[in-house]
Design a protein around this motif. Structure first.
Motif, mmCIF file in Angstrom:
data_model
loop_
_atom_site.group_PDB
_atom_site.id
_atom_site.type_symbol
_atom_site.label_atom_id
_atom_site.label_comp_id
_atom_site.label_asym_id
_atom_site.label_seq_id
_atom_site.Cartn_x
_atom_site.Cartn_y
_atom_site.Cartn_z
ATOM 1 N N LEU A 90 9.521 -3.267 2.358
ATOM 2 C CA LEU A 90 8.995 -4.556 2.828
ATOM 3 C C LEU A 90 7.605 -4.384 3.462
ATOM 4 O O LEU A 90 6.687 -5.159 3.184
ATOM 5 N N VAL A 91 7.482 -3.369 4.314
ATOM 6 C CA VAL A 91 6.194 -3.144 4.981
ATOM 7 C C VAL A 91 5.154 -2.660 3.971
ATOM 8 O O VAL A 91 4.021 -3.152 3.941
ATOM 9 N N ASP A 119 3.586 -5.222 1.667
ATOM 10 C CA ASP A 119 3.079 -6.404 2.379
ATOM 11 C C ASP A 119 1.574 -6.564 2.153
ATOM 12 O O ASP A 119 0.769 -5.733 2.577
ATOM 13 N N GLN A 162 -1.553 -9.903 1.246
ATOM 14 C CA GLN A 162 -1.834 -11.314 0.974
ATOM 15 C C GLN A 162 -3.331 -11.505 0.734
ATOM 16 O O GLN A 162 -4.167 -10.931 1.444
ATOM 17 N N PHE A 177 -1.058 -3.902 4.493
ATOM 18 C CA PHE A 177 -0.394 -3.267 5.640
ATOM 19 C C PHE A 177 -1.215 -2.124 6.227
ATOM 20 O O PHE A 177 -1.101 -1.813 7.418
ATOM 21 N N PHE A 217 1.790 -12.803 4.953
ATOM 22 C CA PHE A 217 1.664 -11.393 5.337
ATOM 23 C C PHE A 217 2.426 -11.122 6.633
ATOM 24 O O PHE A 217 3.202 -10.161 6.733
ATOM 25 N N GLN A 265 6.333 -11.410 6.257
ATOM 26 C CA GLN A 265 6.938 -10.233 5.626
ATOM 27 C C GLN A 265 6.939 -9.028 6.576
ATOM 28 O O GLN A 265 7.928 -8.287 6.641
ATOM 29 N N ALA A 266 5.839 -8.863 7.320
ATOM 30 C CA ALA A 266 5.785 -7.763 8.295
ATOM 31 C C ALA A 266 6.870 -7.955 9.350
ATOM 32 O O ALA A 266 7.536 -6.993 9.761
#
Lengths: 203, 203
Positions: free
Chosen positions: B50-51, B54, B56, B69, B159, B162-163
């Motif tokens: 996930l990280v 990440d 956008q 990220f 962004f 999700q973080a």
């Protein structure tokens, strides 16, 4: 039922060597505990004072600008965590000293659980506070150019130096509390010890 | 030498009730350990993915801006810590499963020390990584107006969301690793247990 050393063991009795050995470990662990708790108390106060008194005034052209520790929320968290750690350790070292004076080195399970829980919470809170402050300091020192977060430490050098000193001491406090949490885990979980028969050999 | 329960004890023998009780605790602790280690392995990978994925892209007027990220160093630390935790837990859960299959639930001291040390280091590193990422996120979400560090999350909503999801999972991973570090402390320090005579009463 033998214990591995040159010890006379009669059925139903605790081996003499094993018991004496445990008492020596007990006493050393207790002394280490008192020393660490007093250290955390003193250094926790020092870290809190250094962080709490951290301020710097700069005049940039005719504009007066002031940096203070409350500008950086992580430093406020660090101050609070170290203050609480100092108070907590003060109370705990009193308890240690009383138990050493009274000679009652062994603790009961509820008390051991309480000390273990308190130490664990303090250790993780102190580590989290240090990590958060370290993260803020890295941004203050190096900036985050991708997001236009500018460096602050080239403007407020004295402020950053003092915050850094406070953080080094807070790191020592954290590491001491982590060591203490090992000691209280040792004091708690050996109360759930195996019997001698299951526990032969090794260090 | 009595053990407090309605158990027949002959001199020099381990009380039957006590031994069975220990075996039940052993088995439950081992099952909890395997479950937690597998959970950390799965969730650690999820948090890292996930990280790590990440990103956008936003177009502000004709300017194309991208958040990823790696812009936030704390997220890189979080990804690495969770990745290592996942790998470490995978190896450890294999060891657990093998020991359950073989039926050798009790470990020796050097192995218990190694597991204890590994778990402690992982627990503190994961907690530090989470705290650092949380600190960065607070600045990204709320800004730090005193130092002209502007909010980022109103620009890069997806962004930040999700973080945030990655961080919630990383928090679960941290707490699981902390619980595991208690289990490995229990497994280690009871090897230094008191004898039955010193360990009567209480829970």
């Amino acid at each position: 039922m033998t214990s591995g050393g040159d010890v006379t063991v009669s059925p139903g009795n605790v081996p003499v060597y094993h018991k004496n050995n445990l008492e020596v470990i007990d006493r050393r662990v207790k002394v280490a505990e008192v020393v660490l708790r007093c250290m955390i108390c003193g250094l926790g106060i020092l870290a809190a004072v250094l962080v709490g008194s951290d301020t710097q005034v700069r005049e940039i052209f005719t504009i007066r600008k002031k940096a203070k520790f409350t500008d950086m929320k992580a430093l406020v968290f660090l101050l609070i965590a170290n203050g609480i750690a100092a108070g907590y350790s003060f109370i705990q070292s009193l308890r240690c000293v009383v138990s050493v004076i009274r000679g009652s080195l062994l603790v009961n399970k509820p008390l051991a659980w309480a000390i273990f829980s308190g130490d664990q919470v303090m250790a993780y809170v102190l580590m989290a506070a240090f990590a958060a402050a370290a993260q803020s300091s890295v941004i203050a020192e190096m900036g985050q150019p991708e997001w236009q977060w500018m460096k602050v430490c080239n403007l407020y050098e004295k402020f950053c130096t003092q915050a850094g000193e406070g953080m080094v001491i807070a790191l020592v406090v954290s590491l001491s509390m982590i060591t203490l949490s090992f000691i209280s885990a040792f004091n708690l979980f050996r109360l759930y010890g195996e019997t001698e028969a299951q526990n032969r050999g090794g260090w």
